[in-house]
Design an enzyme around this catalytic site. Structure first.
Site, short mmCIF file in Angstrom:
data_model
loop_
_atom_site.label_atom_id
_atom_site.label_comp_id
_atom_site.label_asym_id
_atom_site.label_seq_id
_atom_site.Cartn_x
_atom_site.Cartn_y
_atom_site.Cartn_z
N ASP A 26 0.86 -1.20 0.00
CA ASP A 26 0.00 0.00 0.00
C ASP A 26 0.89 1.24 0.00
O ASP A 26 1.75 1.39 0.86
CB ASP A 26 -0.90 -0.05 1.25
CG ASP A 26 -1.65 1.25 1.49
OD1 ASP A 26 -1.86 2.00 0.51
OD2 ASP A 26 -2.02 1.51 2.64
N ASP A 103 -4.37 -10.48 -15.29
CA ASP A 103 -5.45 -11.43 -15.05
C ASP A 103 -6.65 -10.98 -15.86
O ASP A 103 -7.15 -9.87 -15.68
CB ASP A 103 -5.79 -11.42 -13.56
CG ASP A 103 -6.23 -12.78 -13.05
OD1 ASP A 103 -6.97 -13.45 -13.79
OD2 ASP A 103 -5.85 -13.15 -11.93
N ASP A 205 -8.89 -16.36 -16.47
CA ASP A 205 -9.67 -16.89 -15.36
C ASP A 205 -10.68 -17.93 -15.85
O ASP A 205 -11.28 -17.77 -16.92
CB ASP A 205 -10.39 -15.72 -14.68
CG ASP A 205 -11.12 -16.12 -13.42
OD1 ASP A 205 -10.45 -16.58 -12.48
OD2 ASP A 205 -12.36 -15.96 -13.37
N GLU A 268 -6.49 -20.86 -16.48
CA GLU A 268 -6.87 -21.45 -15.20
C GLU A 268 -7.86 -22.57 -15.50
O GLU A 268 -8.96 -22.32 -15.99
CB GLU A 268 -7.52 -20.43 -14.26
CG GLU A 268 -7.81 -21.06 -12.90
CD GLU A 268 -8.85 -20.31 -12.07
OE1 GLU A 268 -8.86 -20.50 -10.85
OE2 GLU A 268 -9.66 -19.56 -12.65
N HIS A 329 -4.21 -17.58 -4.88
CA HIS A 329 -5.16 -16.81 -4.08
C HIS A 329 -6.43 -17.57 -3.74
O HIS A 329 -7.26 -17.07 -2.98
CB HIS A 329 -5.52 -15.52 -4.82
CG HIS A 329 -6.20 -15.76 -6.13
ND1 HIS A 329 -5.55 -16.33 -7.20
CD2 HIS A 329 -7.47 -15.54 -6.53
CE1 HIS A 329 -6.40 -16.44 -8.21
NE2 HIS A 329 -7.57 -15.98 -7.83
N ASP A 330 -6.59 -18.77 -4.28
CA ASP A 330 -7.80 -19.57 -4.03
C ASP A 330 -7.55 -20.78 -3.15
O ASP A 330 -8.49 -21.51 -2.83
CB ASP A 330 -8.40 -20.06 -5.36
CG ASP A 330 -9.04 -18.95 -6.17
OD1 ASP A 330 -9.54 -17.99 -5.55
OD2 ASP A 330 -9.05 -19.04 -7.40
#
Length: 538
Positions: A26, A103, A205, A268, A329-330
């Site tokens: 950030d 992505d 994706d 993916e 991330h999944d």
């Protein structure tokens, strides 16, 4: 052309690093990572030895599914910065001789995308057929039994136009109708927009979801369903995913990629090996890298993993390039799945197998899944099925850069909580320590990058039993023997028909490096060795 003289492309020789942008760095103090933050950390990635970064979605979005619900494919969400920030990031990535992979989410849009707003406005709107609209079934309810990945029916009733629309994920994520040529061309134009900017590739994706059965036939019940499983798994998605026509779409996408120089496409795809292989396409005109999730899906068992590697290698089409993934991330993080000691062995496995490895941010310092209290859960998968512990928040927590407040990730309150151990487990603490996880990753990556045998060499299985896994990587006159002990107990490598001598080049315990070994190797628990062979005979 011999294998030794073959020209390999950047995505074959390189290492991909996945960045979840909300959680990487950030730069504004709002507690959410952004593009400028990524740019500020490029020197770290270069120091680590990364060649390419894959950035999860950064497009405008209502954030119902944290960016996987896109409302504008050709913009940047203000949370992450501006298009100027993106252009600067891309420029600085390229200045470091690195690549940037975006992505792309072509299966569905946000319900706030102008395309869907138009489609929903009336049955005779020109964009009506851009999505999957259907009348109620014979029972007056949903058109069929298809389920949403995030729980419940895959169909949502629209009161205004008196039809249902299909959504494989949230109702805020309506699926596009990829049978419509206008949809196909619109999405190919999106790809061209980013390729013209200089983006080096896309991770597509849910590629296997993109076309659905034309007859909308009911999915069969799953005879292996258990109550602890996600409700989506009650059915086998035989008609809602992996339809034959999807390969025509993938070919179209590949044709666009091939019209630019050295661009690449990752798909993916969560499918069994034989089905996964079809996504390489006829004559290699499909995805360059259909993501291989075998290491995510296999039990941490030497024989099972050895068999999975060999099945995968054996199934690859002639020109199909392999790839390997330990985390994303999944999925729960590798350190949480196999423990701190075995995560070091897993790093050796990932970075010595044949094919392109993808490293998930934070795995290189041994980040673990962070427990998120129920009242702080943000992931829709967790919110929609609260009793099944399916939230993906634990593996998406902020990168642990330092022991400072906010872990060096933010000066504000991080969007997801940090673990108490971040003051010990962080980049700053590990960077100078020769025995740290970060040092192991950096040394592994450096060895892989400088040794053709490890980055493009051939793979051959040698041995596996209930504890250990052994294989070789060869290129020209160089041969490495990889020995991995996937248990906490000592084991012994003494194959009857394989004589060798060599020196341990790199080990999970650096004290062992330089040790000369031959024919029999005694390994401690949680050990992994890369042995440079002086001679070998099978």
């Amino acid at each position: 052309m011999s294998k030794e003289n073959q020209k390999y492309l950047w995505w074959q020789k390189g290492i991909i690093y996945q960045i979840y942008p909300r959680s990487f760095q950030d730069s504004t103090g709002d507690g959410i990572g952004d593009l400028t933050g990524i740019r500020q950390r490029l020197d770290y990635l270069q120091w680590l030895g990364i060649n390419a970064i894959w950035v999860s979605p950064i497009f405008p979005s209502p954030m119902a599914d944290f960016g996987y619900d896109i409302s504008d494919y050709c913009g940047i969400h203000s949370l992450f910065g501006s298009m100027a920030d993106f252009d600067l990031l891309l420029q600085e990535v390229h200045q470091r001789d690195m690549k940037l992979i975006l992505d792309l989410v072509p299966n569905h849009t946000s319900d706030q995308h102008p395309w869907f707003l138009a489609s929903r406005s009336s049955r005779d709107n020109p964009k009506r057929d851009w999505y999957i609209w259907e009348n109620p079934g014979s029972n007056g309810k949903e058109p069929n039994n298809w389920l949403s990945m995030f729980g419940g029916s895959g169909w949502e009733w629209d009161e205004k136009t008196q039809q249902y629309y299909y959504h494989a994920f949230l109702k805020e994520q309506p699926d596009l109708n990829w049978r419509n040529p206008e949809v196909q061309e619109a999405m190919l134009q999106v790809m061209r927009f980013w390729l013209e900017k200089g983006v080096d590739g896309f991770r597509i994706d849910v590629m296997w979801h993109m076309i659905k059965d034309k007859q909308l036939r009911n999915n069969p019940e799953n005879p292996n369903y258990q109550p602890h499983m996600a409700t989506y798994e009650k059915l086998i998605p035989a008609f809602s995913t992996d339809q034959p026509e999807v390969h025509t779409i993938v070919q179209m996408m590949r044709k666009v990629m091939d019209s630019y120089e050295e661009r690449m496409m990752i798909g993916e795809i969560y499918l069994p090996i034989q089905k996964l292989m079809t996504y390489y396409g006829t004559d290699g005109k499909g995805a360059h890298l259909p993501f291989n999730f075998l290491l995510l899906q296999s039990r941490w068992d030497a024989r099972e993993i050895a068999a999975a590697i060999d099945q995968y290698e054996g199934a690859l089409p002639p020109d199909g390039w392999p790839n390997w993934v330990l985390g994303n991330h999944d999925q729960p993080r590798i350190t949480s799945r196999v423990g701190k000691s075995q995560a070091r062995v897993a790093a050796l496995l990932l970075l010595t197998l044949r094919g392109t490895p993808t490293v998930y941010y934070g795995d290189e310092i041994g980040m673990r899944d962070v427990p998120i209290p129920p009242d702080e859960v943000q992931d829709p998968q967790g919110l929609n099925m609260p009793d099944l512990n399916l939230s993906r928040d634990p593996e998406r927590t902020p990168m642990q850069w330092s022991s400072a407040a906010g872990a060096g990730f933010t000066t504000g309150k991080p969007w997801l909580r940090l673990p108490a151990a971040y003051r010990r487990v962080n980049v700053e603490a590990q960077r100078q320590k020769p025995y740290s996880m970060l040092s192991l990753y950096r040394r592994l990556i450096a060895l892989r990058q400088q040794e053709p045998a490890l980055n493009v060499g051939t793979y051959a299985p040698v041995y596996s039993d209930q504890q250990m896994l052994a294989y070789t990587r060869n290129h020209g006159d160089t041969c490495f023997l990889i020995l991995l002990n996937l248990t906490h107990r000592p084991c012994y490598f003494r194959p009857a028909h394989y004589s060798f001598s060599g020196k341990i080049e790199l080990a999970t315990s650096p004290e062992l490096e330089g040790t000369v070994v031959s024919n029999t190797v005694s390994m401690g628990g949680d050990e992994g060795y890369i042995i440079r062979l002086q001679n070998s005979a099978s």
